[in-house]
Motif scaffolding. Structure first.
Motif, short mmCIF file in Angstrom:
data_model
loop_
_atom_site.label_atom_id
_atom_site.label_comp_id
_atom_site.label_asym_id
_atom_site.label_seq_id
_atom_site.Cartn_x
_atom_site.Cartn_y
_atom_site.Cartn_z
N CYS A 5 12.09 60.07 8.28
CA CYS A 5 12.28 59.78 9.71
C CYS A 5 11.70 60.91 10.57
O CYS A 5 11.02 60.64 11.58
N PHE A 6 11.96 62.16 10.21
CA PHE A 6 11.46 63.26 11.04
C PHE A 6 9.95 63.43 10.92
O PHE A 6 9.29 63.84 11.87
N LYS A 7 9.40 63.07 9.76
CA LYS A 7 7.93 63.07 9.66
C LYS A 7 7.38 62.04 10.64
O LYS A 7 6.38 62.31 11.33
N GLN A 8 8.02 60.88 10.72
CA GLN A 8 7.55 59.84 11.65
C GLN A 8 7.68 60.30 13.10
O GLN A 8 6.98 59.81 13.98
N LEU A 9 8.61 61.22 13.35
CA LEU A 9 8.78 61.74 14.72
C LEU A 9 7.89 62.96 14.96
O LEU A 9 8.10 63.70 15.93
N GLY A 10 6.92 63.17 14.06
CA GLY A 10 5.89 64.19 14.31
C GLY A 10 6.16 65.56 13.74
O GLY A 10 5.47 66.52 14.08
N ILE A 11 7.15 65.68 12.85
CA ILE A 11 7.48 67.00 12.29
C ILE A 11 6.82 67.16 10.92
O ILE A 11 6.91 66.27 10.07
N ASP A 12 6.18 68.31 10.71
CA ASP A 12 5.59 68.61 9.39
C ASP A 12 6.69 69.14 8.48
O ASP A 12 7.35 70.13 8.83
N ILE A 13 6.83 68.50 7.34
CA ILE A 13 7.84 68.95 6.36
C ILE A 13 7.15 68.96 5.01
O ILE A 13 6.50 67.99 4.63
N GLU A 14 7.25 70.08 4.30
CA GLU A 14 6.56 70.16 3.01
C GLU A 14 7.46 70.80 1.98
O GLU A 14 8.42 71.50 2.32
N GLU A 15 7.10 70.55 0.72
CA GLU A 15 7.84 71.15 -0.39
C GLU A 15 6.94 72.10 -1.13
O GLU A 15 5.79 71.77 -1.42
N GLN A 16 7.47 73.31 -1.40
CA GLN A 16 6.71 74.27 -2.22
C GLN A 16 7.69 74.97 -3.13
O GLN A 16 8.72 75.47 -2.63
N ASN A 17 7.41 75.05 -4.41
CA ASN A 17 8.29 75.73 -5.36
C ASN A 17 9.75 75.31 -5.20
O ASN A 17 10.64 76.15 -5.14
N ASN A 18 9.96 74.03 -5.08
CA ASN A 18 11.33 73.50 -4.99
C ASN A 18 12.06 73.87 -3.71
O ASN A 18 13.28 73.77 -3.64
N GLN A 19 11.32 74.38 -2.72
CA GLN A 19 11.95 74.65 -1.43
C GLN A 19 11.33 73.75 -0.38
O GLN A 19 10.15 73.40 -0.48
N ILE A 20 12.12 73.40 0.62
CA ILE A 20 11.64 72.53 1.67
C ILE A 20 11.37 73.38 2.91
O ILE A 20 12.22 74.19 3.31
N TYR A 21 10.19 73.20 3.48
CA TYR A 21 9.82 73.93 4.70
C TYR A 21 9.70 72.93 5.84
O TYR A 21 8.96 71.94 5.75
N ILE A 22 10.44 73.18 6.91
CA ILE A 22 10.42 72.29 8.07
C ILE A 22 9.80 73.06 9.22
O ILE A 22 10.35 74.08 9.67
N HIS A 23 8.65 72.56 9.68
CA HIS A 23 7.95 73.26 10.76
C HIS A 23 8.43 72.68 12.08
O HIS A 23 7.90 71.67 12.57
N GLY A 24 9.48 73.29 12.62
CA GLY A 24 10.15 72.76 13.81
C GLY A 24 9.29 72.90 15.06
O GLY A 24 8.39 73.74 15.13
#
Ligand code: S3P
Length: 424
Positions: A53-72
Protein backbone atom coordinates in the motif's frame (compact mmCIF):
# COMPACT_ATOMS: atom_id res chain seq x y z
CA UNK A 1 -2.87 -30.56 6.62
CA UNK A 2 -2.75 -33.45 9.11
CA UNK A 3 -1.51 -33.48 12.71
CA UNK A 4 -1.05 -36.29 15.23
CA UNK A 5 -0.36 -36.69 18.91
CA UNK A 6 3.28 -36.22 19.92
CA UNK A 7 5.24 -37.61 22.85
CA UNK A 8 6.74 -34.38 24.08
CA UNK A 9 7.99 -30.96 22.99
CA UNK A 10 11.44 -29.72 23.91
CA UNK A 11 13.88 -27.07 22.77
CA UNK A 12 14.23 -23.42 21.81
CA UNK A 13 12.30 -21.32 19.33
CA UNK A 14 12.91 -17.74 18.20
CA UNK A 15 9.67 -15.93 17.52
CA UNK A 16 9.28 -13.81 14.35
CA UNK A 17 8.65 -10.09 14.56
CA UNK A 18 5.60 -8.48 16.10
CA UNK A 19 2.87 -7.88 13.54
CA UNK A 20 1.48 -4.70 15.13
CA UNK A 21 4.93 -3.14 15.47
CA UNK A 22 5.98 -4.16 11.93
CA UNK A 23 2.93 -2.46 10.40
CA UNK A 24 3.56 0.72 12.35
CA UNK A 25 7.27 0.80 11.48
CA UNK A 26 6.41 0.94 7.77
CA UNK A 27 3.60 3.46 8.16
CA UNK A 28 5.42 5.89 10.43
CA UNK A 29 8.66 5.45 8.49
CA UNK A 30 6.77 6.52 5.35
CA UNK A 31 5.62 9.70 7.11
CA UNK A 32 9.06 10.53 8.52
CA UNK A 33 11.89 12.45 6.93
CA UNK A 34 14.83 10.20 6.08
CA UNK A 35 15.36 6.46 5.91
CA UNK A 36 13.96 4.23 8.63
CA UNK A 37 15.74 0.90 9.06
CA UNK A 38 13.71 -1.98 10.45
CA UNK A 39 15.31 -5.15 11.81
CA UNK A 40 13.18 -8.17 12.70
CA UNK A 41 10.34 -7.05 10.40
CA UNK A 42 7.60 -9.69 10.12
CA UNK A 43 7.40 -10.84 6.51
CA UNK A 44 3.88 -12.17 6.94
CA UNK A 45 1.19 -11.46 4.36
CA UNK A 46 -0.49 -8.75 6.50
CA UNK A 47 2.64 -6.64 6.88
CA UNK A 48 3.52 -7.18 3.22
CA UNK A 49 0.08 -5.69 2.42
CA UNK A 50 1.11 -2.57 4.35
CA UNK A 51 4.36 -2.35 2.38
CA UNK A 52 2.58 -2.67 -0.96
CA UNK A 53 0.00 0.00 0.00
CA UNK A 54 2.74 2.50 0.88
CA UNK A 55 4.64 1.68 -2.31
CA UNK A 56 1.45 2.54 -4.19
CA UNK A 57 1.35 5.84 -2.28
CA UNK A 58 4.79 6.70 -3.68
CA UNK A 59 7.13 5.49 -0.92
CA UNK A 60 10.33 3.60 -1.78
CA UNK A 61 10.70 0.55 0.43
CA UNK A 62 13.47 -1.99 -0.06
CA UNK A 63 14.94 -5.02 1.61
CA UNK A 64 18.67 -5.54 2.11
CA UNK A 65 20.29 -8.23 4.26
CA UNK A 66 16.98 -9.07 5.89
CA UNK A 67 16.37 -5.47 6.91
CA UNK A 68 13.65 -3.22 5.56
CA UNK A 69 14.51 0.33 4.55
CA UNK A 70 11.69 2.85 4.24
CA UNK A 71 12.61 6.05 2.45
CA UNK A 72 10.13 8.40 4.09
CA UNK A 73 8.89 11.60 2.52
CA UNK A 74 7.53 13.45 5.54
CA UNK A 75 3.98 13.98 6.75
CA UNK A 76 2.86 15.52 3.43
CA UNK A 77 4.95 13.43 1.02
CA UNK A 78 2.49 10.70 0.01
CA UNK A 79 1.06 10.82 -3.50
CA UNK A 80 -2.25 9.58 -4.89
CA UNK A 81 -2.42 5.98 -6.04
CA UNK A 82 -3.67 5.30 -9.56
CA UNK A 83 -5.32 2.07 -8.40
CA UNK A 84 -7.26 1.09 -5.28
CA UNK A 85 -5.08 -0.05 -2.39
CA UNK A 86 -5.31 -3.74 -1.49
CA UNK A 87 -5.13 -4.27 2.26
CA UNK A 88 -5.50 -8.06 1.90
CA UNK A 89 -6.64 -9.73 5.13
CA UNK A 90 -5.28 -6.97 7.37
CA UNK A 91 -7.59 -5.00 9.65
CA UNK A 92 -4.60 -3.09 11.01
CA UNK A 93 -3.56 -1.94 7.53
CA UNK A 94 -7.12 -0.97 6.61
CA UNK A 95 -7.94 1.00 9.74
CA UNK A 96 -4.58 2.69 10.40
CA UNK A 97 -4.03 3.73 6.78
CA UNK A 98 -7.53 5.24 6.78
CA UNK A 99 -6.42 7.61 9.56
CA UNK A 100 -3.42 8.66 7.46
CA UNK A 101 -5.44 9.02 4.24
CA UNK A 102 -7.98 11.22 6.07
CA UNK A 103 -5.31 13.94 6.21
CA UNK A 104 -4.10 13.79 2.59
CA UNK A 105 -5.06 16.14 -0.24
CA UNK A 106 -6.26 13.36 -2.56
CA UNK A 107 -8.84 10.58 -2.81
CA UNK A 108 -7.97 6.92 -2.24
CA UNK A 109 -10.01 3.77 -2.59
CA UNK A 110 -9.12 0.76 -0.54
CA UNK A 111 -10.34 -2.78 -0.38
CA UNK A 112 -9.28 -6.15 0.95
CA UNK A 113 -10.18 -9.84 0.86
CA UNK A 114 -13.56 -11.45 1.64
CA UNK A 115 -12.88 -11.31 5.41
CA UNK A 116 -11.92 -7.61 5.34
CA UNK A 117 -15.09 -6.85 3.39
CA UNK A 118 -17.11 -8.13 6.35
CA UNK A 119 -15.27 -6.33 9.14
CA UNK A 120 -16.84 -3.27 10.77
CA UNK A 121 -15.48 0.07 9.58
CA UNK A 122 -18.14 2.34 11.15
CA UNK A 123 -15.81 2.50 14.15
CA UNK A 124 -13.29 4.50 12.08
CA UNK A 125 -15.73 6.12 9.65
CA UNK A 126 -17.47 7.90 12.53
CA UNK A 127 -14.48 9.57 14.22
CA UNK A 128 -12.65 10.37 10.97
CA UNK A 129 -15.83 11.95 9.58
CA UNK A 130 -16.19 13.97 12.79
CA UNK A 131 -12.68 15.27 12.12
CA UNK A 132 -13.84 16.45 8.69
CA UNK A 133 -12.64 13.71 6.35
CA UNK A 134 -14.91 12.32 3.68
CA UNK A 135 -14.93 8.58 4.18
CA UNK A 136 -17.49 6.41 2.53
CA UNK A 137 -18.29 2.73 2.49
CA UNK A 138 -18.74 2.23 -1.25
CA UNK A 139 -21.41 -0.49 -0.84
CA UNK A 140 -23.11 1.42 1.96
CA UNK A 141 -22.68 -1.43 4.46
CA UNK A 142 -20.08 0.20 6.76
CA UNK A 143 -17.44 -2.21 5.47
CA UNK A 144 -14.70 -2.03 2.84
CA UNK A 145 -14.34 -1.09 0.04
CA UNK A 146 -13.83 2.47 1.32
CA UNK A 147 -13.36 5.73 -0.53
CA UNK A 148 -11.45 8.31 1.49
CA UNK A 149 -11.00 11.93 0.49
CA UNK A 150 -8.61 13.74 2.77
CA UNK A 151 -9.56 17.17 4.05
CA UNK A 152 -8.09 19.79 6.38
CA UNK A 153 -8.89 18.09 9.67
CA UNK A 154 -10.03 19.51 12.96
CA UNK A 155 -9.32 17.92 16.27
CA UNK A 156 -11.76 15.94 18.38
CA UNK A 157 -11.88 14.46 21.87
CA UNK A 158 -13.29 11.08 21.08
CA UNK A 159 -14.82 8.59 23.46
CA UNK A 160 -14.39 5.19 21.80
CA UNK A 161 -17.03 2.56 22.51
CA UNK A 162 -14.51 -0.25 21.99
CA UNK A 163 -11.06 -0.83 23.42
CA UNK A 164 -9.37 -1.02 20.04
CA UNK A 165 -5.82 -0.04 19.18
CA UNK A 166 -6.81 0.12 15.52
CA UNK A 167 -9.50 2.72 16.21
CA UNK A 168 -7.26 4.63 18.62
CA UNK A 169 -4.37 4.61 16.16
CA UNK A 170 -6.50 5.73 13.19
CA UNK A 171 -7.62 8.77 15.20
CA UNK A 172 -4.13 9.57 16.52
CA UNK A 173 -2.70 9.35 12.99
CA UNK A 174 -5.41 11.65 11.64
CA UNK A 175 -4.64 13.87 14.63
CA UNK A 176 -1.13 14.44 13.20
CA UNK A 177 -2.91 16.42 10.45
CA UNK A 178 -5.47 18.23 12.66
CA UNK A 179 -5.54 21.85 13.80
CA UNK A 180 -5.03 21.40 17.53
CA UNK A 181 -4.55 18.42 19.88
CA UNK A 182 -6.69 15.30 19.39
CA UNK A 183 -7.63 12.86 22.17
CA UNK A 184 -9.04 9.36 22.27
CA UNK A 185 -10.44 7.80 25.44
CA UNK A 186 -11.04 4.05 25.53
CA UNK A 187 -13.14 1.91 27.87
CA UNK A 188 -9.99 -0.11 28.71
CA UNK A 189 -6.40 0.34 27.61
CA UNK A 190 -5.54 -1.29 24.28
CA UNK A 191 -2.05 -1.96 22.91
CA UNK A 192 0.01 1.24 22.94
CA UNK A 193 2.58 0.60 20.18
CA UNK A 194 1.39 3.64 18.22
CA UNK A 195 1.94 5.97 21.17
CA UNK A 196 5.40 4.56 21.94
CA UNK A 197 6.60 4.51 18.35
CA UNK A 198 5.20 7.90 17.30
CA UNK A 199 7.05 9.47 20.23
CA UNK A 200 10.27 7.77 19.10
CA UNK A 201 9.80 9.31 15.65
CA UNK A 202 9.54 12.78 17.24
CA UNK A 203 5.78 13.23 17.58
CA UNK A 204 4.25 14.33 20.85
CA UNK A 205 1.78 11.77 22.18
CA UNK A 206 0.74 11.81 25.84
CA UNK A 207 -1.02 8.96 27.62
CA UNK A 208 -2.88 9.61 30.85
CA UNK A 209 -5.08 6.82 32.18
CA UNK A 210 -7.40 5.71 29.38
CA UNK A 211 -6.76 8.79 27.23
CA UNK A 212 -4.12 9.26 24.54
CA UNK A 213 -3.53 12.74 23.12
CA UNK A 214 -1.57 13.70 20.01
CA UNK A 215 -0.34 17.15 19.01
CA UNK A 216 -0.52 18.18 15.34
CA UNK A 217 2.00 18.68 12.55
CA UNK A 218 5.19 17.35 14.13
CA UNK A 219 8.22 16.72 11.97
CA UNK A 220 8.77 12.98 12.17
CA UNK A 221 12.38 11.85 11.75
CA UNK A 222 13.56 8.41 10.63
CA UNK A 223 14.83 6.01 13.28
CA UNK A 224 16.21 2.47 13.51
CA UNK A 225 13.65 -0.01 14.80
CA UNK A 226 14.28 -3.46 16.27
CA UNK A 227 11.01 -5.35 16.13
CA UNK A 228 10.68 -7.77 19.07
CA UNK A 229 9.13 -11.23 18.64
CA UNK A 230 5.34 -11.29 18.60
CA UNK A 231 3.81 -12.43 21.91
CA UNK A 232 0.70 -13.40 19.94
CA UNK A 233 2.85 -15.92 18.02
CA UNK A 234 4.73 -16.98 21.17
CA UNK A 235 1.33 -17.82 22.69
CA UNK A 236 1.12 -21.05 20.61
CA UNK A 237 4.40 -22.28 22.08
CA UNK A 238 3.39 -21.22 25.58
CA UNK A 239 0.27 -23.38 25.20
CA UNK A 240 2.19 -26.27 23.62
CA UNK A 241 4.68 -26.29 26.49
CA UNK A 242 1.90 -26.23 29.06
CA UNK A 243 -0.38 -28.94 27.63
CA UNK A 244 1.98 -31.53 26.12
CA UNK A 245 3.31 -33.81 28.91
CA UNK A 246 7.04 -33.58 29.65
CA UNK A 247 7.53 -30.42 27.58
CA UNK A 248 10.04 -27.68 28.23
CA UNK A 249 10.33 -24.85 25.70
CA UNK A 250 12.47 -21.71 25.74
CA UNK A 251 10.77 -19.04 23.62
CA UNK A 252 13.31 -16.39 22.70
CA UNK A 253 12.99 -12.65 22.05
CA UNK A 254 9.34 -12.01 22.90
CA UNK A 255 7.81 -8.54 23.32
CA UNK A 256 6.21 -8.33 26.77
CA UNK A 257 4.64 -4.86 26.59
CA UNK A 258 2.14 -4.75 29.51
CA UNK A 259 -0.68 -3.89 27.08
CA UNK A 260 -0.01 -7.26 25.37
CA UNK A 261 1.05 -9.61 28.17
CA UNK A 262 -2.37 -10.88 29.32
CA UNK A 263 -1.59 -14.37 28.01
CA UNK A 264 1.31 -14.68 30.47
CA UNK A 265 -0.81 -13.50 33.38
CA UNK A 266 -3.65 -15.87 32.46
CA UNK A 267 -1.35 -18.86 31.87
CA UNK A 268 0.22 -18.34 35.31
CA UNK A 269 -3.19 -17.97 36.97
CA UNK A 270 -4.23 -21.27 35.37
CA UNK A 271 -1.27 -22.89 37.13
CA UNK A 272 1.25 -22.64 34.30
CA UNK A 273 4.98 -22.97 35.08
CA UNK A 274 6.31 -19.91 33.23
CA UNK A 275 9.53 -18.00 33.92
CA UNK A 276 10.66 -14.79 32.24
CA UNK A 277 14.42 -14.70 31.60
CA UNK A 278 16.74 -12.08 30.15
CA UNK A 279 14.15 -9.31 30.67
CA UNK A 280 15.07 -6.07 28.89
CA UNK A 281 13.11 -2.99 29.91
CA UNK A 282 13.15 -0.37 27.20
CA UNK A 283 10.49 1.29 25.01
CA UNK A 284 9.14 -2.11 24.03
CA UNK A 285 10.31 -4.55 26.75
CA UNK A 286 11.35 -8.09 25.76
CA UNK A 287 12.11 -11.39 27.48
CA UNK A 288 12.81 -15.05 26.82
CA UNK A 289 9.97 -17.19 28.16
CA UNK A 290 10.64 -20.62 29.70
CA UNK A 291 7.55 -22.84 29.76
CA UNK A 292 7.21 -26.27 31.38
CA UNK A 293 4.34 -28.75 31.23
CA UNK A 294 1.81 -27.99 33.96
CA UNK A 295 -1.50 -29.25 35.28
CA UNK A 296 -3.74 -26.33 34.37
CA UNK A 297 -7.03 -25.42 36.03
CA UNK A 298 -9.92 -23.30 34.80
CA UNK A 299 -10.34 -19.61 35.68
CA UNK A 300 -12.61 -16.68 34.81
CA UNK A 301 -11.18 -14.17 32.32
CA UNK A 302 -12.92 -10.84 31.75
CA UNK A 303 -12.77 -7.07 32.19
CA UNK A 304 -9.73 -4.90 31.51
CA UNK A 305 -7.40 -7.83 30.80
CA UNK A 306 -9.34 -8.71 27.61
CA UNK A 307 -7.72 -6.14 25.26
CA UNK A 308 -4.27 -7.32 26.44
CA UNK A 309 -4.95 -10.86 25.18
CA UNK A 310 -7.68 -10.38 22.58
CA UNK A 311 -5.79 -12.23 19.80
CA UNK A 312 -4.79 -15.03 22.21
CA UNK A 313 -8.32 -16.07 23.20
CA UNK A 314 -8.48 -18.94 20.66
CA UNK A 315 -5.32 -20.52 22.10
CA UNK A 316 -6.46 -19.75 25.66
CA UNK A 317 -9.66 -21.69 24.85
CA UNK A 318 -7.47 -24.65 23.82
CA UNK A 319 -5.56 -24.39 27.11
CA UNK A 320 -8.92 -24.31 28.93
CA UNK A 321 -10.02 -27.48 27.12
CA UNK A 322 -6.94 -29.24 28.54
CA UNK A 323 -7.37 -27.70 32.02
CA UNK A 324 -9.38 -29.22 34.85
CA UNK A 325 -12.57 -27.39 35.83
CA UNK A 326 -14.41 -24.55 34.16
CA UNK A 327 -13.01 -21.54 32.29
CA UNK A 328 -15.32 -18.60 31.64
CA UNK A 329 -14.25 -16.04 29.03
CA UNK A 330 -16.44 -12.91 29.08
CA UNK A 331 -16.39 -9.25 27.93
CA UNK A 332 -14.91 -10.43 24.64
CA UNK A 333 -17.69 -9.69 22.11
CA UNK A 334 -14.96 -8.24 19.85
CA UNK A 335 -14.08 -11.86 19.00
CA UNK A 336 -17.11 -11.92 16.71
CA UNK A 337 -15.60 -9.29 14.38
CA UNK A 338 -12.04 -10.60 14.00
CA UNK A 339 -10.72 -12.41 10.90
CA UNK A 340 -13.56 -14.88 11.60
CA UNK A 341 -16.28 -15.00 14.25
CA UNK A 342 -13.90 -16.52 16.75
CA UNK A 343 -16.62 -17.43 19.27
CA UNK A 344 -18.59 -19.52 16.78
CA UNK A 345 -15.52 -20.98 15.11
CA UNK A 346 -13.92 -22.04 18.42
CA UNK A 347 -17.18 -23.53 19.68
CA UNK A 348 -17.77 -25.54 16.49
CA UNK A 349 -14.22 -26.81 16.14
CA UNK A 350 -13.59 -27.60 19.82
CA UNK A 351 -16.99 -29.37 20.00
CA UNK A 352 -15.91 -31.48 17.01
CA UNK A 353 -12.89 -32.60 19.10
CA UNK A 354 -15.16 -33.67 21.96
CA UNK A 355 -14.78 -30.61 24.19
CA UNK A 356 -17.64 -29.40 26.41
CA UNK A 357 -17.86 -25.75 25.26
CA UNK A 358 -20.74 -23.29 24.99
CA UNK A 359 -20.67 -19.94 23.22
CA UNK A 360 -22.11 -16.86 24.91
CA UNK A 361 -22.84 -13.35 23.69
CA UNK A 362 -19.45 -12.09 24.77
CA UNK A 363 -17.26 -15.16 25.10
CA UNK A 364 -17.43 -18.87 25.93
CA UNK A 365 -17.67 -21.34 28.79
CA UNK A 366 -15.41 -24.37 28.67
CA UNK A 367 -15.69 -27.36 31.00
CA UNK A 368 -12.17 -28.70 30.57
CA UNK A 369 -10.52 -32.03 31.19
CA UNK A 370 -12.53 -34.24 28.82
CA UNK A 371 -10.46 -36.52 26.57
CA UNK A 372 -10.26 -34.76 23.18
CA UNK A 373 -9.96 -36.58 19.87
CA UNK A 374 -8.83 -35.60 16.38
CA UNK A 375 -11.37 -34.02 14.03
CA UNK A 376 -11.66 -32.10 10.78
CA UNK A 377 -11.13 -28.43 11.63
CA UNK A 378 -12.40 -25.59 9.46
CA UNK A 379 -9.94 -22.73 9.97
CA UNK A 380 -12.22 -20.28 8.12
CA UNK A 381 -8.88 -19.08 6.73
CA UNK A 382 -8.24 -17.44 10.11
CA UNK A 383 -4.55 -17.78 10.97
CA UNK A 384 -5.10 -17.82 14.74
CA UNK A 385 -7.69 -20.60 14.46
CA UNK A 386 -5.36 -22.75 12.34
CA UNK A 387 -2.43 -22.33 14.76
CA UNK A 388 -4.62 -22.95 17.83
CA UNK A 389 -5.89 -26.28 16.50
CA UNK A 390 -2.43 -27.38 15.35
CA UNK A 391 -1.46 -27.04 19.03
CA UNK A 392 -4.64 -28.77 20.25
CA UNK A 393 -3.90 -31.74 17.98
CA UNK A 394 -0.53 -32.42 19.63
CA UNK A 395 -2.05 -33.68 22.88
CA UNK A 396 -5.20 -35.53 21.75
CA UNK A 397 -5.86 -39.02 20.37
CA UNK A 398 -6.22 -39.56 16.63
CA UNK A 399 -5.58 -37.42 13.59
CA UNK A 400 -6.62 -33.80 13.18
CA UNK A 401 -7.04 -32.34 9.71
CA UNK A 402 -6.91 -28.56 9.45
CA UNK A 403 -8.59 -27.13 6.37
CA UNK A 404 -7.00 -23.97 5.00
CA UNK A 405 -3.94 -24.52 7.20
CA UNK A 406 -1.75 -22.36 4.91
CA UNK A 407 -3.47 -19.20 6.22
CA UNK A 408 -0.79 -19.04 8.95
CA UNK A 409 1.22 -17.08 6.36
CA UNK A 410 -0.71 -14.01 7.54
CA UNK A 411 1.26 -13.71 10.78
CA UNK A 412 3.70 -16.65 11.03
CA UNK A 413 4.77 -18.17 7.68
CA UNK A 414 7.14 -20.76 9.27
CA UNK A 415 4.83 -21.76 12.08
CA UNK A 416 4.47 -25.45 11.21
CA UNK A 417 8.20 -25.90 10.61
CA UNK A 418 9.02 -24.23 13.96
CA UNK A 419 6.41 -26.33 15.79
CA UNK A 420 7.52 -29.60 14.18
CA UNK A 421 11.14 -28.73 14.98
CA UNK A 422 10.31 -29.02 18.68
CA UNK A 423 8.06 -32.07 18.55
CA UNK A 424 9.41 -35.46 19.60
C1 S3P B 1 -4.13 -4.60 16.41
C2 S3P B 1 -5.17 -4.37 17.27
C3 S3P B 1 -6.16 -5.39 17.64
C4 S3P B 1 -5.69 -6.79 17.29
C5 S3P B 1 -5.09 -6.87 15.93
C6 S3P B 1 -3.89 -5.94 15.82
C7 S3P B 1 -3.19 -3.51 16.10
O1 S3P B 1 -7.35 -5.15 16.91
O2 S3P B 1 -6.77 -7.69 17.43
O3 S3P B 1 -4.67 -8.19 15.65
O4 S3P B 1 -2.10 -3.77 15.57
O5 S3P B 1 -3.52 -2.35 16.40
P1 S3P B 1 -8.49 -4.15 17.46
O6 S3P B 1 -7.95 -2.79 17.47
O7 S3P B 1 -9.63 -4.32 16.51
O8 S3P B 1 -8.82 -4.64 18.84
Amino acid sequence: MEFNKITTCKGEVTIPGDKSISHRAVMFGALAKGTTKVSGFLKGADCLSTISCFKQLGIDIEEQNNQIYIHGKGLHGLSASANPLDTGNSGTTTRLISGILAGQSFTTELNGDASIQKRPMRRIIEPLSLMGASIESIRGNDCAPLRITGKPLHSISYQSKVASAQVKSAILLAGLYADVKTSVTEPAISRNHTEIMLNSFGAKVESVGLTATVYPEPDLYAIDINVPGDISSAAYFIATGLIVPGSEILIKNVGINPTRDGIIRVAKEMGGDITLLNVKESGEPTADILVKHSNLHGITIGGDIIPTLIDEIPIIAIMAAYASGTTIIKDAAELKVKESNRIDVMVNNLSAMGCDITGTNDGMIIHGGKQLHGAVIDSHLDHRIAMSFAVASLACEGTTTIQGAECVNISYPNFYEDLKGLCK
